[in-house]
Design a protein around this motif. Structure first.
Motif, PDB file in Angstrom:
ATOM      1  N   GLY A 171       4.061  11.165   3.507  1.00  0.00           N
ATOM      2  CA  GLY A 171       4.127   9.915   4.243  1.00  0.00           C
ATOM      3  C   GLY A 171       3.069   8.929   3.792  1.00  0.00           C
ATOM      4  N   VAL A 172       1.852   9.431   3.583  1.00  0.00           N
ATOM      5  CA  VAL A 172       0.765   8.570   3.121  1.00  0.00           C
ATOM      6  C   VAL A 172       1.056   8.058   1.713  1.00  0.00           C
ATOM      7  CG1 VAL A 172      -1.685   8.486   2.525  1.00  0.00           C
ATOM      8  CG2 VAL A 172      -0.944   9.693   4.583  1.00  0.00           C
ATOM      9  N   ALA A 173       1.552   8.958   0.840  1.00  0.00           N
ATOM     10  CA  ALA A 173       1.860   8.561  -0.537  1.00  0.00           C
ATOM     11  C   ALA A 173       2.925   7.471  -0.555  1.00  0.00           C
ATOM     12  CB  ALA A 173       2.315   9.770  -1.342  1.00  0.00           C
ATOM     13  N   GLU A 174       3.973   7.629   0.253  1.00  0.00           N
ATOM     14  CA  GLU A 174       5.013   6.598   0.279  1.00  0.00           C
ATOM     15  C   GLU A 174       4.463   5.287   0.820  1.00  0.00           C
ATOM     16  OE1 GLU A 174       9.483   5.557   1.911  1.00  0.00           O
ATOM     17  OE2 GLU A 174       8.703   7.597   2.155  1.00  0.00           O
ATOM     18  N   SER A 175       3.586   5.365   1.832  1.00  0.00           N
ATOM     19  CA  SER A 175       2.996   4.139   2.376  1.00  0.00           C
ATOM     20  C   SER A 175       2.200   3.399   1.317  1.00  0.00           C
ATOM     21  CB  SER A 175       2.098   4.473   3.575  1.00  0.00           C
ATOM     22  OG  SER A 175       2.854   4.979   4.649  1.00  0.00           O
ATOM     23  N   LYS A 176       1.459   4.137   0.489  1.00  0.00           N
ATOM     24  CA  LYS A 176       0.691   3.513  -0.585  1.00  0.00           C
ATOM     25  C   LYS A 176       1.617   2.830  -1.596  1.00  0.00           C
ATOM     26  CE  LYS A 176      -3.453   6.443  -0.493  1.00  0.00           C
ATOM     27  NZ  LYS A 176      -4.467   5.362  -0.566  1.00  0.00           N
ATOM     28  N   LEU A 177       2.718   3.495  -1.936  1.00  0.00           N
ATOM     29  CA  LEU A 177       3.657   2.912  -2.896  1.00  0.00           C
ATOM     30  C   LEU A 177       4.375   1.704  -2.302  1.00  0.00           C
ATOM     31  CD1 LEU A 177       5.017   6.262  -4.348  1.00  0.00           C
ATOM     32  CD2 LEU A 177       3.679   4.553  -5.601  1.00  0.00           C
ATOM     33  N   GLN A 178       4.680   1.763  -1.004  1.00  0.00           N
ATOM     34  CA  GLN A 178       5.290   0.603  -0.360  1.00  0.00           C
ATOM     35  C   GLN A 178       4.298  -0.560  -0.293  1.00  0.00           C
ATOM     36  OE1 GLN A 178       8.312   0.276   0.163  1.00  0.00           O
ATOM     37  NE2 GLN A 178       9.264   2.243   0.679  1.00  0.00           N
ATOM     38  N   TRP A 179       3.001  -0.237  -0.110  1.00  0.00           N
ATOM     39  CA  TRP A 179       1.992  -1.290  -0.142  1.00  0.00           C
ATOM     40  C   TRP A 179       1.991  -1.963  -1.505  1.00  0.00           C
ATOM     41  CZ3 TRP A 179      -2.056  -2.589  -3.240  1.00  0.00           C
ATOM     42  CH2 TRP A 179      -2.924  -3.583  -2.769  1.00  0.00           C
ATOM     43  N   TRP A 180       2.114  -1.149  -2.572  1.00  0.00           N
ATOM     44  CA  TRP A 180       2.150  -1.717  -3.920  1.00  0.00           C
ATOM     45  C   TRP A 180       3.389  -2.587  -4.123  1.00  0.00           C
ATOM     46  CZ3 TRP A 180      -0.889  -3.028  -7.584  1.00  0.00           C
ATOM     47  CH2 TRP A 180      -2.115  -2.379  -7.765  1.00  0.00           C
ATOM     48  N   ALA A 181       4.499  -2.195  -3.519  1.00  0.00           N
ATOM     49  CA  ALA A 181       5.705  -3.016  -3.639  1.00  0.00           C
ATOM     50  C   ALA A 181       5.463  -4.403  -3.050  1.00  0.00           C
ATOM     51  CB  ALA A 181       6.878  -2.333  -2.938  1.00  0.00           C
ATOM     52  N   GLN A 182       4.782  -4.454  -1.901  1.00  0.00           N
ATOM     53  CA  GLN A 182       4.467  -5.747  -1.302  1.00  0.00           C
ATOM     54  C   GLN A 182       3.447  -6.507  -2.145  1.00  0.00           C
ATOM     55  OE1 GLN A 182       5.936  -7.225   1.486  1.00  0.00           O
ATOM     56  NE2 GLN A 182       4.825  -8.973   0.609  1.00  0.00           N
ATOM     57  N   GLU A 183       2.463  -5.771  -2.697  1.00  0.00           N
ATOM     58  CA  GLU A 183       1.453  -6.414  -3.535  1.00  0.00           C
ATOM     59  C   GLU A 183       2.084  -7.034  -4.780  1.00  0.00           C
ATOM     60  OE1 GLU A 183      -2.223  -7.612  -5.301  1.00  0.00           O
ATOM     61  OE2 GLU A 183      -1.465  -7.351  -3.266  1.00  0.00           O
ATOM     62  N   VAL A 184       3.063  -6.372  -5.364  1.00  0.00           N
ATOM     63  CA  VAL A 184       3.753  -6.942  -6.525  1.00  0.00           C
ATOM     64  C   VAL A 184       4.484  -8.217  -6.122  1.00  0.00           C
ATOM     65  CG1 VAL A 184       5.663  -6.594  -8.130  1.00  0.00           C
ATOM     66  CG2 VAL A 184       3.958  -4.789  -7.821  1.00  0.00           C
ATOM     67  N   ARG A 185       5.179  -8.178  -4.981  1.00  0.00           N
ATOM     68  CA  ARG A 185       5.888  -9.381  -4.523  1.00  0.00           C
ATOM     69  C   ARG A 185       4.910 -10.539  -4.304  1.00  0.00           C
ATOM     70  NH1 ARG A 185       9.001  -5.376  -1.750  1.00  0.00           N
ATOM     71  NH2 ARG A 185       7.716  -5.543   0.127  1.00  0.00           N
ATOM     72  N   ASP A 186       3.778 -10.226  -3.650  1.00  0.00           N
ATOM     73  CA  ASP A 186       2.777 -11.263  -3.409  1.00  0.00           C
ATOM     74  C   ASP A 186       2.214 -11.802  -4.722  1.00  0.00           C
ATOM     75  OD1 ASP A 186       3.123 -10.900  -0.701  1.00  0.00           O
ATOM     76  OD2 ASP A 186       1.299  -9.710  -0.417  1.00  0.00           O
ATOM     77  N   SER A 187       1.942 -10.893  -5.649  1.00  0.00           N
ATOM     78  CA  SER A 187       1.333 -11.294  -6.915  1.00  0.00           C
ATOM     79  C   SER A 187       2.262 -12.183  -7.722  1.00  0.00           C
ATOM     80  CB  SER A 187       0.948 -10.056  -7.735  1.00  0.00           C
ATOM     81  OG  SER A 187      -0.020  -9.284  -7.049  1.00  0.00           O
ATOM     82  N   LEU A 188       3.537 -11.818  -7.780  1.00  0.00           N
ATOM     83  CA  LEU A 188       4.482 -12.636  -8.529  1.00  0.00           C
ATOM     84  C   LEU A 188       4.713 -13.983  -7.856  1.00  0.00           C
ATOM     85  CD1 LEU A 188       7.128 -10.008  -9.732  1.00  0.00           C
ATOM     86  CD2 LEU A 188       5.065 -10.826 -10.878  1.00  0.00           C
ATOM     87  N   ALA A 189       4.352 -14.062  -6.567  1.00  0.00           N
ATOM     88  CA  ALA A 189       4.438 -15.340  -5.854  1.00  0.00           C
ATOM     89  C   ALA A 189       3.130 -16.116  -5.929  1.00  0.00           C
ATOM     90  CB  ALA A 189       4.813 -15.094  -4.399  1.00  0.00           C
ATOM     91  N   GLY A 190       2.157 -15.567  -6.695  1.00  0.00           N
ATOM     92  CA  GLY A 190       0.905 -16.277  -6.894  1.00  0.00           C
ATOM     93  C   GLY A 190      -0.195 -15.940  -5.912  1.00  0.00           C
ATOM     94  N   GLN A 191      -0.067 -14.811  -5.185  1.00  0.00           N
ATOM     95  CA  GLN A 191      -1.076 -14.430  -4.197  1.00  0.00           C
ATOM     96  C   GLN A 191      -1.507 -12.971  -4.396  1.00  0.00           C
ATOM     97  OE1 GLN A 191       1.145 -15.442  -0.573  1.00  0.00           O
ATOM     98  NE2 GLN A 191      -0.174 -17.223  -0.298  1.00  0.00           N
ATOM     99  N   PRO A 192      -2.158 -12.661  -5.511  1.00  0.00           N
ATOM    100  CA  PRO A 192      -2.596 -11.277  -5.745  1.00  0.00           C
ATOM    101  C   PRO A 192      -3.804 -10.920  -4.884  1.00  0.00           C
ATOM    102  CG  PRO A 192      -3.421 -12.706  -7.476  1.00  0.00           C
ATOM    103  CD  PRO A 192      -2.528 -13.562  -6.621  1.00  0.00           C
ATOM    104  N   HIS A 193      -3.876  -9.632  -4.511  1.00  0.00           N
ATOM    105  CA  HIS A 193      -5.001  -9.140  -3.707  1.00  0.00           C
ATOM    106  C   HIS A 193      -5.752  -8.016  -4.425  1.00  0.00           C
ATOM    107  CE1 HIS A 193      -3.219 -11.487  -0.485  1.00  0.00           C
ATOM    108  NE2 HIS A 193      -2.085 -10.817  -0.632  1.00  0.00           N
TER     109      HIS A 193
END
Length: 299
Positions: A64-86
């Protein structure tokens, strides 16, 4: 031999990384050194990102924790490609000069395909049929090489298809090379229907008998090495059918392909040793393979 590479623009933002990516002497290292210097920082970032996310299934035991981390990365990629990297890695990507031409970067689908493939590994340590395993291979390394082709400037439909096919073969080769190691870690990267065809049990891979290999092992090893070799050779043939400019652009992928083909030859002759240890090529041998690809001796 190539001179020591100059410091990468990623060095400062990625100082937290435990080791350089790609590791000196690795297959990816020699592939990267064969790419145009101007594109290396972008390619290195793509490799570093894959290294960052692919560690999660290996290092996080709670699914569960591993999937949460990967889902966080999915959101981070979306944010980054929209110009808002963290994340520092994605902030480093935003600072690369290559972003002056954002079209070279893989689209969102190629990032998310790889993350979906890793989520499969979090929850799935066995594969019921080979079709499902090969779909995972296309989503993981297949998508990774397709993205690399875009960064290298070979973004036609045919070039991307060839790179994905080649990446699928490299994933198959990687799975053969790590078969015993991954099985001991809990992942049996041979589908159940293939194991049944060759009368080999999963536990005979994860806990191999040091004195005697399973009776069906020679046939299974031949199947796995020939499957990987066929995929790589088909990928290389598809690349050679491209326009000359794209063939040249995909030189780093061709270097990787020939290193893996040579390693498969070594593995095929080692019998059940790969159940107990990894069979690796020396850095010098990898360098020499890369040189021959650059000189046109290997196509």
């Amino acid at each position: 031999m190539n001179s020591t590479p100059s410091p990468s623009p990623l060095a400062a933002p990625l100082a937290h990384a435990a080791a350089p990516v790609p590791r000196p002497g690795s297959s990816l290292y020699y592939a990267l050194r064969s790419s145009p210097p101007a594109l290396r920082p972008a390619l290195q970032m793509w490799l570093q990102w894959w290294h960052e996310v692919s560690r999660i299934p290996l290092e996080v035991s709670d699914a569960g924790v591993a999937e949460s981390k990967l889902q966080w990365w999915a959101q981070e990629v979306r944010d980054s490609l929209a110009g808002q990297p963290h994340h520092p890695l994605m902030q480093a990507r935003a600072a690369l000069p290559a972003l002056a031409e954002p079209s070279i970067w893989p689209e969102l689908a190629l990032w998310t395909q790889q993350l979906e493939g890793l989520i499969h590994l979090v929850h799935q340590t066995r594969w019921l049929d080979d079709a499902a395993l090969q779909r995972h291979n296309r989503m993981s390394t297949g998508a990774a090489l397709e993205g690399a082709a875009c960064i290298l400037g070979a973004s036609s439909v045919a070039a991307r298809s060839a790179a994905c096919l080649l990446g699928t073969g490299l994933r198959q080769s990687h799975q053969v090379a790590r078969l015993g190691l991954d099985a001991r870690l809990g992942w049996v990267n041979v589908a159940i229907d293939v194991l049944q065809t060759h009368d080999v049990k999963a536990h005979q891979l994860s806990k191999p008998d040091a004195a005697q290999a399973p009776a069906g092992w020679p046939g299974l090893l031949q199947h796995l090495t020939e499957q990987a070799r066929a995929s790589i050779e088909q990928g290389l043939a598809a690349i050679q059918a491209l326009p000359p400019a794209e063939v040249e652009a995909l030189l780093p992928l061709r270097v990787l392909a020939h290193i893996h083909l040579t390693q498969l030859q070594e593995i095929a002759g080692k019998g059940d040793r790969i159940l107990h240890e990894r069979v690796l090529l020396t850095p010098l041998r990898k360098w020499w393979i890369g040189q021959r690809v650059r000189w046109g001796w290997l196509r």
